[in-house]
Design an enzyme around this catalytic site. Structure first.
Site, PDB file in Angstrom:
ATOM      1  N   LYS A  35       0.850  -1.208   0.000  1.00 47.73           N
ATOM      2  CA  LYS A  35       0.000   0.000   0.000  1.00 47.73           C
ATOM      3  C   LYS A  35       0.879   1.249   0.000  1.00 47.73           C
ATOM      4  CE  LYS A  35      -0.314  -0.248   5.032  1.00 47.73           C
ATOM      5  NZ  LYS A  35      -1.122  -0.636   6.195  1.00 47.73           N
ATOM      6  N   TYR A 242      17.172  30.268   7.297  1.00 50.77           N
ATOM      7  CA  TYR A 242      15.993  31.018   7.748  1.00 50.77           C
ATOM      8  C   TYR A 242      16.053  31.264   9.253  1.00 50.77           C
ATOM      9  CZ  TYR A 242      13.328  30.548   3.404  1.00 50.77           C
ATOM     10  OH  TYR A 242      12.890  30.642   2.122  1.00 50.77           O
TER      11      TYR A 242
END
Ligand SMILES: *Cc1c(COP(=O)(O)O)cnc(C)c1O
Length: 346
Positions: A35, A242
């Site tokens: 899956k 950042y």
């Protein structure tokens, strides 16, 4: 090229399948759960590989995922769908010869209307309270259930062998299904490792195949190499990234590499204990993880490498998961769509 390369070791996947298969008796089948696009590694590739090694049964979460698997494995293997038969699913089930694991009496009625004699399975809820029929749904159908190809249930706590819920679910599963002449499956990776009481006729591991916990013996499957785009000297006192979140104590050689949180590299690993590897030399990740870029302190190298590895045999999916406050499953299934996936043996 600044695309990162995800190397997927197909020998390790098969080795892991075989080691899990050896946990159970010879008459117990070992299937493969593929899956979520084969836990991020490409369901078609993984199921194709395993079917060539005689794996005969595959599981996906939703019907649409079964299409790539059917195309990869040919007509013979069984492909079961955990979510069962949802409205408008019938044509996919017919066309790709998929088998629903029916989860409710409502799904059972839908199956009866849309299919006559096509094979079906049943999923029982034995205490996880997530998916599957409970006893009162199941008992009125028990006679018809003897025509099922497979009856499954799923354990909530199989990664904790001492957890009392395992035995409780095992007993409930037996109580619901004993006496039916139908093949049964209870164990995923964790359940396979709990021992023979949990094996019934089939084990269905997922994460263990791909090198993840709770399968401690697993061989790592993935290696992620990320190209270095640029390198610069950052002087003592300057900051990187950042928020100016990382400050150089000494002059530092910083490499900037071409992947970030948009590639599933969870931002929470920034400024932590994670390293990028130049061969086997660890270089600390510094500053914040950006969308497409990560900065790395490569001062201990005497050269600028072409690429650095975020995942390898030393820093596995579970090591990275620990640093990110998550589980190996999430690291795998977050692996980015921008990576080039390369399948290598050995
Ligand atoms: C995901 C899943 C599996 C496989 O679980 P792993 O822990 O990855 O081995 C098996 N059965 C069901 C019902 C699942 O949802």
């Amino acid at each position: 090229m600044s695309q990162a390369i995800l190397n997927i070791n197909t020998d390790a996947i098969f080795h892991n399948w075989r080691t899990l298969d050896e946990q159970s008796a010879n008459n117990v089948e070992t299937a493969a759960v593929v899956k979520a696009d084969g836990y991020g590694l490409d369901a078609g590739q993984i199921s194709g590989l395993l079917s060539k090694k005689n794996v005969r049964t595959f599981f996906v979460a939703i019907a649409e995922e079964g299409i790539a698997v059917r195309k990869a494995v040919g007509n013979t293997p069984d492909i079961f769908v955990f979510s069962g038969l949802m409205p408008n699913d019938a044509s996919i089930f017919h066309k790709y010869n998929l088998i629903p694991l029916l989860n409710s009496s409502e799904q059972f009625m839908r199956y009866k209307t849309e299919f006559n004699e096509a094979p079906f399975g049943i999923q029982l809820d034995t205490g996880m309270n997530r998916l599957g029929m409970e006893a009162e749904d199941f008992f009125p159908l028990r006679d018809k259930a003897s025509c099922a190809s497979l009856i499954i249930s799923h354990l909530a706590c199989a990664d904790e062998p001492a957890n009392a819920q395992n035995i409780k679910q095992l007993k409930t599963f037996c109580k619901l299904t004993n006496g039916l002449n139908v093949r049964r499956s209870l164990a995923a990776t964790g359940g396979t490792l709990l021992g023979p009481d949990y094996h019934f006729d089939m084990c269905r591991p997922g994460v263990g195949l791909y090198g993840g916990m709770p399968f401690k013996q697993a061989e790592p499957v993935v290696k992620l190499s990320i190209p270095v785009i640029q390198s610069r000297k950052v002087l003592a006192g300057e900051t990187v990234g950042y928020g100016g979140h990382w400050t150089a104590i000494n002059d530092t050689q910083v490499a900037t590499i071409a992947a970030g949180y948009a590639d599933g590299i969870i931002r929470a690993i920034g400024n932590g204990s994670v390293h990028l590897y130049a061969n086997n030399i660890p270089c600390p990740l510094i500053g914040r993880v950006s969308m497409d870029l990560i900065t790395v302190d490569i001062s201990r190298l005497d050269y600028v490498p072409n690429s650095l590895d975020l995942l390898n045999d030393l820093q596995t999916i579970d090591v990275l998961a620990e640093a990110a406050g998550t589980i190996g499953y999430e690291i795998l299934t977050s692996l980015g769509a921008r990576y080039v996936r390369k399948y290598i043996s050995g």
